[in-house]
Design an enzyme around this catalytic site. Structure first.
Site, short mmCIF file in Angstrom:
data_model
loop_
_atom_site.label_atom_id
_atom_site.label_comp_id
_atom_site.label_asym_id
_atom_site.label_seq_id
_atom_site.Cartn_x
_atom_site.Cartn_y
_atom_site.Cartn_z
N ARG A 23 -70.74 9.08 -28.86
CA ARG A 23 -70.70 10.00 -30.02
C ARG A 23 -71.80 9.67 -31.02
O ARG A 23 -72.17 10.50 -31.86
CB ARG A 23 -69.34 9.88 -30.72
CG ARG A 23 -68.16 10.24 -29.85
CD ARG A 23 -66.87 9.77 -30.48
NE ARG A 23 -66.88 8.29 -30.61
CZ ARG A 23 -65.92 7.62 -31.28
NH1 ARG A 23 -64.90 8.26 -31.86
NH2 ARG A 23 -65.98 6.30 -31.35
N GLU A 28 -69.70 -0.70 -40.68
CA GLU A 28 -69.13 -1.00 -42.01
C GLU A 28 -70.33 -1.20 -42.94
O GLU A 28 -70.99 -2.24 -42.89
CB GLU A 28 -68.28 -2.26 -41.97
CG GLU A 28 -66.97 -2.13 -41.22
CD GLU A 28 -66.11 -3.39 -41.30
OE1 GLU A 28 -66.55 -4.38 -41.95
OE2 GLU A 28 -65.02 -3.40 -40.70
N GLN A 46 -69.65 0.79 -59.23
CA GLN A 46 -70.14 2.18 -59.27
C GLN A 46 -71.04 2.42 -58.08
O GLN A 46 -71.89 1.57 -57.77
CB GLN A 46 -70.92 2.42 -60.58
CG GLN A 46 -71.54 3.81 -60.70
CD GLN A 46 -72.23 4.03 -62.03
OE1 GLN A 46 -71.65 3.72 -63.09
NE2 GLN A 46 -73.44 4.58 -62.02
N ASN A 48 -73.95 4.98 -56.56
CA ASN A 48 -74.92 6.03 -56.93
C ASN A 48 -75.46 6.67 -55.66
O ASN A 48 -75.54 6.03 -54.61
CB ASN A 48 -76.07 5.44 -57.75
CG ASN A 48 -75.62 5.01 -59.13
OD1 ASN A 48 -74.55 5.38 -59.59
ND2 ASN A 48 -76.43 4.21 -59.80
N ARG A 59 -89.10 7.10 -57.67
CA ARG A 59 -88.14 6.88 -58.76
C ARG A 59 -88.20 5.40 -59.12
O ARG A 59 -88.01 4.54 -58.26
CB ARG A 59 -86.71 7.26 -58.32
CG ARG A 59 -86.53 8.75 -57.98
CD ARG A 59 -85.13 9.03 -57.55
NE ARG A 59 -84.93 10.41 -57.07
CZ ARG A 59 -84.11 11.27 -57.68
NH1 ARG A 59 -83.45 10.92 -58.78
NH2 ARG A 59 -83.94 12.50 -57.18
N HIS A 62 -86.94 0.77 -62.48
CA HIS A 62 -85.87 0.77 -63.49
C HIS A 62 -85.09 -0.54 -63.50
O HIS A 62 -85.03 -1.26 -62.51
CB HIS A 62 -84.90 1.92 -63.20
CG HIS A 62 -85.55 3.26 -63.22
ND1 HIS A 62 -85.01 4.36 -62.59
CD2 HIS A 62 -86.72 3.68 -63.76
CE1 HIS A 62 -85.82 5.39 -62.75
NE2 HIS A 62 -86.87 5.00 -63.46
N LYS A 72 -77.69 -4.52 -57.33
CA LYS A 72 -77.58 -3.30 -56.53
C LYS A 72 -77.62 -3.63 -55.05
O LYS A 72 -78.33 -4.54 -54.62
CB LYS A 72 -78.75 -2.34 -56.86
CG LYS A 72 -78.72 -1.80 -58.28
CD LYS A 72 -79.99 -1.08 -58.65
CE LYS A 72 -80.00 -0.75 -60.13
NZ LYS A 72 -81.34 -0.38 -60.61
N HIS A 119 -86.19 -2.07 -59.99
CA HIS A 119 -85.95 -1.39 -58.71
C HIS A 119 -86.61 -0.02 -58.73
O HIS A 119 -86.57 0.69 -59.75
CB HIS A 119 -84.44 -1.21 -58.45
CG HIS A 119 -84.16 -0.45 -57.21
ND1 HIS A 119 -83.31 0.64 -57.17
CD2 HIS A 119 -84.66 -0.57 -55.94
CE1 HIS A 119 -83.28 1.14 -55.93
NE2 HIS A 119 -84.09 0.40 -55.17
N TYR A 132 -76.43 3.67 -53.33
CA TYR A 132 -76.42 2.27 -53.71
C TYR A 132 -75.25 1.91 -54.62
O TYR A 132 -74.84 2.72 -55.44
CB TYR A 132 -77.75 1.86 -54.36
CG TYR A 132 -78.27 2.71 -55.48
CD1 TYR A 132 -78.82 3.97 -55.22
CD2 TYR A 132 -78.27 2.25 -56.79
CE1 TYR A 132 -79.33 4.75 -56.26
CE2 TYR A 132 -78.78 3.02 -57.82
CZ TYR A 132 -79.31 4.26 -57.53
OH TYR A 132 -79.82 5.05 -58.56
N LYS A 166 -89.79 10.65 -67.67
CA LYS A 166 -89.46 9.29 -68.14
C LYS A 166 -90.28 8.25 -67.39
O LYS A 166 -90.86 7.35 -67.99
CB LYS A 166 -87.95 9.04 -67.92
CG LYS A 166 -87.49 7.64 -68.29
CD LYS A 166 -86.01 7.41 -67.96
CE LYS A 166 -85.84 6.91 -66.54
NZ LYS A 166 -84.46 6.48 -66.23
N ASP A 167 -90.35 8.39 -66.08
CA ASP A 167 -91.05 7.38 -65.27
C ASP A 167 -92.56 7.44 -65.50
O ASP A 167 -93.25 6.42 -65.53
CB ASP A 167 -90.72 7.55 -63.80
CG ASP A 167 -89.28 7.13 -63.50
OD1 ASP A 167 -88.81 7.40 -62.38
OD2 ASP A 167 -88.63 6.54 -64.40
#
Ligand SMILES: Cc1cn([C@H]2C[C@H](O)[C@@H](COP(=O)(O)OP(=O)(O)O[C@H]3O[C@H](C)C(=O)[C@H](O)[C@H]3O)O2)c(=O)[nH]c1=O
Length: 186
Positions: A23, A28, A46, A48, A59, A62, A72, A119, A132, A166-167
Site C-alpha cells: 500500500r 511514527e 504546538q 505548525n 521563509r 526566524h 522545533k 530557522h 513542525y 517581514k523577511d
C-alpha cells in the site's frame, strides 16, 4: 529511528523508521518515549503547518526570544525543502555557523532544532509542505527575524526568492543582538 549529530552542538538529524508494504509505508513521525529513550526530552506543545506554492519560496530566518524560545522538530510532508538552522548562542563554539539539509516527503528526514537557533527554509518544488512541532506557544511579542542573505548561507536557489515583506526587511546578521547564550559558556 536513526539519530545523527551535526557540526552544530544540539542540532540533530532524525530519520524515523518506515514500514513499507504494497500500500505504501507507515512511520511514527514523532514518539515522545522514543526520543526520551535517546535522551531527548522536549515538551512539544504546538504543531505548525505551512504550504508554499512557488519554488524558491524562502521563509526565515526566524526565532522566538526567551521567555518563549522554541525548539522545533521539522519535517517535509509534501515536496522538497532545503532546511537551515543558524547557531546564535553567544559563547557557543559554533555561534554564527549554519547547517542545511534537504528534507522531503521522500527521504522522511527531520531536523531537530534546539532553542537558540535561527530557522528558515527554501522550497525546491512547488506546493512544498512543512510540518513542525514547537516546544513553546506562538508569542508574537517575542518573534524575531534576521535577513536570509546575511549569514553566508548557500540556499541553492534557482531564481529570485519569494519572501514576505517581514523577511525582506529583516535585520542583517552583523547588526543583530542575539538574546541567547551558550549554556556551557564559562
Ligand atoms: C509562526 C506563527 C504564525 N502565525 C500567524 C502570524 C501570521 O499572521 C501568519 C504567517 O506568519 P509568518 O509570516 O510569520 O509565517 P512564516 O513566515 O511561515 O514563519 C514561520 O516560518 C519559519 C520557518 C519558522 O520557523 C517559524 O515557525 C515561523 O516564523 O501566521 C500564527 O498564528 N502562529 C504561529 O506560530
Amino acid at each position: 529511528m536513526q539519530i545523527e549529530e551535526t557540526a552544530l552542538p544540539g542540532l540533530l538529524v532524525l530519520t524515523p523508521a518506515r514500514f513499507g508494504d504494497a500500500r505504501g509505508f507507515f512511520s511514527e513521525s514523532w514518539n515522545r518515549k522514543t526520543l526520551e529513550s535517546k535522551g531527548i526530552t522536549l515538551d512539544f506543545v504546538q504543531d505548525n503547518h505551512s504550504v508554499s506554492a512557488a519554488v524558491n519560496t524562502l521563509r526565515g530566518l526566524h526565532f522566538q526570544a526567551p521567555p518563549h524560545a522554541q525548539a522545533k522538530l521539522v519535517r517535509c510532508g509534501r515536496g522538497r525543502i532545503f532546511d537551515v538552522a543558524v547557531d546564535i548562542r553567544r559563547g557557543s563554539p559554533t555561534c554564527g555557523n549554519w547547517f542545511g539539509l534537504e528534507l522531503s516527503a521522500e527521504n522522511g528526514k527531520q531536523l531537530l532544532i534546539p532553542a537558540g537557533f535561527l530557522h528558515g527554509f527554501a522550497t525546491r518544488e512547488p506546493d512544498s509542505e512543512i510540518i513542525y512541532k514547537c516546544s513553546d506557544y506562538y508569542a508574537p511579542e517575542c518573534d524575531g527575524a534576521v535577513l536570509w542573505s546575511s549569514c553566508g548561507i548557500d540556499w541553492g536557489l534557482t531564481g529570485e526568492p519569494v519572501l514576505s515583506a517581514k523577511d525582506a526587511a529583516a535585520v542583517p546578521f552583523d547588526t543583530f543582538k542575539s538574546p541567547f547564550t551558550w549554556e556551557g559558556a564559562a
